[in-house]
Design an enzyme around this catalytic site. Structure first.
Site, PDB file in Angstrom:
ATOM      1  N   GLN A   1       9.878 -65.405  14.831  1.00 51.76           N
ATOM      2  CA  GLN A   1      10.886 -65.075  15.647  1.00 51.76           C
ATOM      3  C   GLN A   1      10.697 -64.503  16.956  1.00 51.76           C
ATOM      4  O   GLN A   1      11.633 -64.465  17.826  1.00 51.76           O
ATOM      5  CB  GLN A   1      11.501 -63.795  14.744  1.00 51.76           C
TER       6      GLN A   1
ATOM      7  N   HIS B   1       6.888 -72.214  10.054  1.00 53.68           N
ATOM      8  CA  HIS B   1       8.083 -71.836  11.113  1.00 53.68           C
ATOM      9  C   HIS B   1       7.539 -71.528  12.300  1.00 53.68           C
ATOM     10  O   HIS B   1       8.062 -71.753  13.338  1.00 53.68           O
ATOM     11  CB  HIS B   1       8.686 -70.674  10.486  1.00 53.68           C
TER      12      HIS B   1
ATOM     13  N   HIS C   1       6.842 -62.686   9.141  1.00 54.73           N
ATOM     14  CA  HIS C   1       8.283 -63.281   9.258  1.00 54.73           C
ATOM     15  C   HIS C   1       8.801 -63.020  10.772  1.00 54.73           C
ATOM     16  O   HIS C   1       9.424 -63.925  11.532  1.00 54.73           O
ATOM     17  CB  HIS C   1       9.282 -62.632   8.439  1.00 54.73           C
TER      18      HIS C   1
END
Length: 350
Positions: free
Chosen positions: A294, A314, A290
């Site tokens: 980012q 993502h 994750h």
């Protein structure tokens, strides 16, 4: 200047948040079409509208399409002077249990173009599905990016679980100059931190303690010293719980989390977070999956290299948006991990 045309037909909310942040960072107007086009209910929802309105207020932008359900949005940051951004104090109420942490993530990169301190107080969900729990932001992401010069803190006044939300956090940013980000090899494992939170309404069931016990029993931690264990009963309008594990190693920090759900044993919440941590420990990447996407925006701003565990959707979405604004992120797969490096930085940003 003509706006940059961006199509969100195959993307979700991350596309909207990232595009708005990049527009402010580069002082470049954008026009978003097909907002959240691959979602069952496309268009802006409460949390996306809150990000749009917050960004617009911070930089006094010209905006059209700032309404629930809007599938086309135009945003012109219109930053005056030499491109620096004035700080100030702002407050936003998402109005639902929409994620406060996702709004924080959208605002964080603005520290690199600030001319004075900025604080944003957000009312909404702090520990809700499809977004990082509050302690992942406070205890994992912020300590990691602070290592590379981003001056940011996050204070919590109240937790907000689904469905009421009602949590309150304040993100504080100082003008920041990033150093190149180098997180390539995992160093020796150093420490484990555990943050287990329950709403006060669940305290009589020992939910936070049981979550922690479930995590520690499942986690493969032969080489990890338990440096910190916090079990918190928090004020919140709704019942709920969350657990975050943080693993420190020589070159970085990784985090793993799980949320409580109605009918799900508290021990299972801890086990789910531990299972994610165990998968990380079996691999070689220095950051969790994750954190990988980012960090790409900061990588495009500062330069450097990050070894990530896998190229998720993502990662691909954020990489494509960065490339639309002139940044080139190269991905080199070695069969076990992927090395992300910057061959061209973000346009117009020092």
């Amino acid at each position: 200047m003509s706006p940059r045309e961006l199509d969100g037909a195959n993307a979700g909310g991350q596309f909207v948040r990232t595009a708005l942040a990049l527009s402010v960072l580069t002082d470049e107007p954008i026009r978003l079409e097909n907002v959240r086009g691959d979602r069952p209910t496309p268009g802006l929802r409460h949390q996306h509208l809150a990000v749009l309105e917050t960004m617009a207020e911070i930089c006094d932008a010209d905006v059209s399409g700032a309404e629930l359900g809007a599938e086309t949005v135009a945003f012109d940051p219109g930053i005056e002077g030499d491109g620096g951004l004035e700080g100030g104090e702002y407050a936003v109420d998402i109005g639902t249990a929409g994620s406060a942490t996702l709004l924080c993530n959208a605002v964080l990169p603005l520290a690199t173009v600030l001319e004075s301190p900025l604080s944003v107080t957000i009312t909404g969900g702090t520990d809700v599905a499809w977004s990082p729990p509050l302690d992942y932001l406070r205890r994992v992401k912020l300590p990691l990016v602070r290592r590379f010069g981003l001056e940011a803190t996050c204070e919590v006044d109240r937790r907000g679980f689904y469905p009421e939300g009602g949590g309150e956090v304040t993100l504080r940013l100082e003008p920041s100059a990033l150093e190149p980000i180098e997180i390539v090899e995992r160093g020796a494992l150093e420490a484990l931190h555990l943050y287990s939170t329950e709403s006060e309404s669940l305290a009589d069931r020992d939910v936070a303690h049981r979550q922690a016990e479930g995590a520690l029993e499942r986690l493969d931690r032969d080489d990890l010293e338990l440096l910190e264990r916090r079990e918190i009963a928090a004020d919140s309008p709704s019942p709920g719980s969350a657990l975050v594990l943080r693993i420190d190693h020589g070159t970085g920090i990784a985090g793993f989390s799980a949320l409580g759900e109605r009918g799900k044993p508290a021990e299972r919440v801890g086990e789910d977070a531990a299972d994610a941590a165990n998968r990380f420990l079996e691999g070689a990447a220095p950051v969790d999956r994750h954190m990988a996407d980012q960090l790409l925006g900061f990588l495009a701003l500062a330069g450097g290299r990050i070894r990530i565990p896998t190229v998720t959707d993502h990662v691909e979405t954020r990489r494509a948006l960065l490339e639309a604004f002139g940044a080139a992120i190269d991905l080199e797969d070695d069969g076990e991990t992927t090395l992300a490096s910057v061959s061209s930085p973000l346009n117009g940003v020092p």
